[in-house]
Design a protein around this motif. Sequence first.
Motif, PDB file in Angstrom:
ATOM      1  N   ASN A  67      -8.971  -0.747  -0.395  1.00 26.25           N
ATOM      2  CA  ASN A  67      -8.579  -0.152  -1.674  1.00 26.25           C
ATOM      3  C   ASN A  67      -8.531  -1.201  -2.778  1.00 26.25           C
ATOM      4  O   ASN A  67      -7.480  -1.629  -3.221  1.00 26.25           O
ATOM      5  N   ALA A  68      -9.729  -1.619  -3.198  1.00 29.42           N
ATOM      6  CA  ALA A  68      -9.873  -2.571  -4.298  1.00 29.42           C
ATOM      7  C   ALA A  68     -11.345  -2.574  -4.675  1.00 29.42           C
ATOM      8  O   ALA A  68     -12.208  -2.515  -3.795  1.00 29.42           O
ATOM      9  N   GLY A  69     -11.654  -2.622  -5.961  1.00 24.81           N
ATOM     10  CA  GLY A  69     -13.052  -2.611  -6.366  1.00 24.81           C
ATOM     11  C   GLY A  69     -13.757  -1.369  -5.842  1.00 24.81           C
ATOM     12  O   GLY A  69     -13.261  -0.240  -5.959  1.00 24.81           O
ATOM     13  N   HIS A  70     -14.932  -1.558  -5.247  1.00 25.01           N
ATOM     14  CA  HIS A  70     -15.679  -0.439  -4.659  1.00 25.01           C
ATOM     15  C   HIS A  70     -14.862   0.161  -3.516  1.00 25.01           C
ATOM     16  O   HIS A  70     -14.537  -0.520  -2.540  1.00 25.01           O
ATOM     17  N   GLY A  71     -14.507   1.429  -3.662  1.00 29.87           N
ATOM     18  CA  GLY A  71     -13.660   2.076  -2.658  1.00 29.87           C
ATOM     19  C   GLY A  71     -12.203   2.141  -3.044  1.00 29.87           C
ATOM     20  O   GLY A  71     -11.344   2.450  -2.213  1.00 29.87           O
ATOM     21  N   ALA A  72     -11.893   1.870  -4.329  1.00 32.43           N
ATOM     22  CA  ALA A  72     -10.503   1.895  -4.791  1.00 32.43           C
ATOM     23  C   ALA A  72      -9.967   3.319  -4.871  1.00 32.43           C
ATOM     24  O   ALA A  72     -10.719   4.292  -5.013  1.00 32.43           O
ATOM     25  N   HIS A 185      -5.960 -30.756  -0.099  1.00 34.54           N
ATOM     26  CA  HIS A 185      -5.223 -31.614  -1.025  1.00 34.54           C
ATOM     27  C   HIS A 185      -3.742 -31.228  -1.109  1.00 34.54           C
ATOM     28  O   HIS A 185      -3.002 -31.796  -1.905  1.00 34.54           O
ATOM     29  N   GLY A 186      -3.353 -30.239  -0.293  1.00 32.12           N
ATOM     30  CA  GLY A 186      -1.959 -29.811  -0.262  1.00 32.12           C
ATOM     31  C   GLY A 186      -1.588 -28.767  -1.293  1.00 32.12           C
ATOM     32  O   GLY A 186      -0.406 -28.477  -1.481  1.00 32.12           O
ATOM     33  N   HIS A 187      -2.599 -28.192  -1.965  1.00 26.37           N
ATOM     34  CA  HIS A 187      -2.327 -27.212  -3.004  1.00 26.37           C
ATOM     35  C   HIS A 187      -2.412 -25.792  -2.453  1.00 26.37           C
ATOM     36  O   HIS A 187      -3.210 -25.505  -1.553  1.00 26.37           O
ATOM     37  N   LEU A 188      -1.594 -24.906  -3.009  1.00 19.18           N
ATOM     38  CA  LEU A 188      -1.497 -23.517  -2.575  1.00 19.18           C
ATOM     39  C   LEU A 188      -2.010 -22.570  -3.656  1.00 19.18           C
ATOM     40  O   LEU A 188      -1.957 -22.894  -4.854  1.00 19.18           O
ATOM     41  N   ALA A 189      -2.479 -21.399  -3.245  1.00 20.61           N
ATOM     42  CA  ALA A 189      -2.902 -20.373  -4.196  1.00 20.61           C
ATOM     43  C   ALA A 189      -2.811 -19.005  -3.535  1.00 20.61           C
ATOM     44  O   ALA A 189      -2.840 -18.884  -2.306  1.00 20.61           O
ATOM     45  N   ALA A 190      -2.707 -17.964  -4.375  1.00 17.69           N
ATOM     46  CA  ALA A 190      -2.647 -16.585  -3.900  1.00 17.69           C
ATOM     47  C   ALA A 190      -3.432 -15.692  -4.835  1.00 17.69           C
ATOM     48  O   ALA A 190      -3.518 -15.949  -6.043  1.00 17.69           O
ATOM     49  N   ALA A 191      -3.991 -14.618  -4.284  1.00 18.65           N
ATOM     50  CA  ALA A 191      -4.732 -13.640  -5.083  1.00 18.65           C
ATOM     51  C   ALA A 191      -4.553 -12.255  -4.479  1.00 18.65           C
ATOM     52  O   ALA A 191      -4.486 -12.118  -3.245  1.00 18.65           O
ATOM     53  N   THR A 192      -4.492 -11.234  -5.332  1.00 17.40           N
ATOM     54  CA  THR A 192      -4.266  -9.864  -4.889  1.00 17.40           C
ATOM     55  C   THR A 192      -5.063  -8.913  -5.773  1.00 17.40           C
ATOM     56  O   THR A 192      -5.167  -9.134  -6.981  1.00 17.40           O
ATOM     57  N   SER A 193      -5.608  -7.839  -5.178  1.00 16.47           N
ATOM     58  CA  SER A 193      -6.380  -6.859  -5.944  1.00 16.47           C
ATOM     59  C   SER A 193      -6.181  -5.479  -5.334  1.00 16.47           C
ATOM     60  O   SER A 193      -6.083  -5.340  -4.111  1.00 16.47           O
ATOM     61  N   THR A 194      -6.129  -4.440  -6.179  1.00 11.39           N
ATOM     62  CA  THR A 194      -5.858  -3.094  -5.668  1.00 11.39           C
ATOM     63  C   THR A 194      -6.300  -2.004  -6.625  1.00 11.39           C
ATOM     64  O   THR A 194      -6.452  -2.239  -7.828  1.00 11.39           O
ATOM     65  N   GLY A 195      -6.458  -0.822  -6.069  1.00  5.95           N
ATOM     66  CA  GLY A 195      -6.641   0.380  -6.874  1.00  5.95           C
ATOM     67  C   GLY A 195      -5.346   1.154  -7.009  1.00  5.95           C
ATOM     68  O   GLY A 195      -5.314   2.239  -7.589  1.00  5.95           O
ATOM     69  N   GLY A 196      -4.246   0.589  -6.471  1.00  8.73           N
ATOM     70  CA  GLY A 196      -2.959   1.283  -6.532  1.00  8.73           C
ATOM     71  C   GLY A 196      -2.854   2.352  -5.462  1.00  8.73           C
ATOM     72  O   GLY A 196      -3.571   2.319  -4.479  1.00  8.73           O
ATOM     73  N   TYR A 197      -1.965   3.307  -5.660  1.00  5.99           N
ATOM     74  CA  TYR A 197      -1.837   4.358  -4.654  1.00  5.99           C
ATOM     75  C   TYR A 197      -2.522   5.638  -5.113  1.00  5.99           C
ATOM     76  O   TYR A 197      -2.662   5.912  -6.301  1.00  5.99           O
ATOM     77  N   THR A 198      -2.972   6.411  -4.145  1.00  4.01           N
ATOM     78  CA  THR A 198      -3.704   7.639  -4.426  1.00  4.01           C
ATOM     79  C   THR A 198      -2.826   8.665  -5.147  1.00  4.01           C
ATOM     80  O   THR A 198      -1.686   8.884  -4.778  1.00  4.01           O
ATOM     81  N   ASN A 199      -3.396   9.272  -6.194  1.00  2.00           N
ATOM     82  CA  ASN A 199      -2.699  10.272  -7.006  1.00  2.00           C
ATOM     83  C   ASN A 199      -1.563   9.669  -7.830  1.00  2.00           C
ATOM     84  O   ASN A 199      -0.624  10.350  -8.226  1.00  2.00           O
TER      85      ASN A 199
END
Length: 316
Positions: A67-72, A185-199
């Motif tokens: 549920n993100a991008g194509h298929g959201a 190098h000891g560095h952190l990162a985060a990423a998140t993507s969504t189409g939200g919830y249906t309806n």
Amino acid sequence: MTNFALAIHGGCGVMAKLDLTDEEWKAARRDLGRALEAGYAVLKAGGKAIDAVQAAVVVMEDSPHFNAGHGAAMNENGIHELDASIMDGTTLAAGAVCAAQHIRNPIKAARAVLEHNDAVLLAGAAADRFAEAKGLAVEEQSYFTTERRKQALASMKAHAEAGTLAAARESEKHGTVGAVALDQHGHLAAATSTGGYTNKPDGRVGDSPIIGAGTYARDGVCAVSGTGKGEFFIRHVVGHEIAARIAYLGEDVKAAATKVIMEDLKPHNIGAGLVAVGADGSVAAPYNTDGMFRGWVTNDGEFFVASHDEVFRYEP
């Protein structure tokens, strides 16, 4: 050289095992593995954690299985409104987009906001215009639509009409994709993507583009990407809460993540899960639903993917 780590999720809104054929489950696990490959290639080459999480999320945005991008998912009007965010634990720089309707890869737009704009979060049509101005691919709404999402919207509308929303399966409700990484190098990162919830209501924005809620990263502490009913992730500021427990209570990433998902959110009776990586490269992936699409790769290059209890070794 620091050990490096990568973990991903494809949402805790996982179908019951009988809802898909064996081939469909294999295809979903294959795309999880492809996402791991993309992120791991960056890390193995000595690249940045933020590039690794973006690479992994792009693969899942392009897959119809998540549920993100194509298929959201679709909102109450049958429209796709897309949310995404990305955060660099090195500087706490972050970028996000929400309620976008045409950005092929919202995580790329979130990265562009981080790099090229004074804002942290751009919304709606402005986010679409920004992405197009930055040369990112934009699509008609039909690109994001799949038959499964049409069926899910019809099902949720039927539940709403009948007053049986509580009986809806997690797969009919929501889902999200995300990635967390620690680089050499000891560095952190985060990423998140969504189409939200249906309806979902027109214009609704969940936790995925909200820094500190669905996405958070801070060097020396942890990186977190969540999935579940976003309103409660926002109220509990889940990503930051996990980081605070690690920083102030001295908990490890597994204890902190499990506490928030299995205890703090339990009274709300919602589906919830996340992936997190600590500053030492340890990984946590707690969830309180029947399953959660997830995967991780070890420092020596062993790949693992799962949807329910059984964990599969993935061979690149």
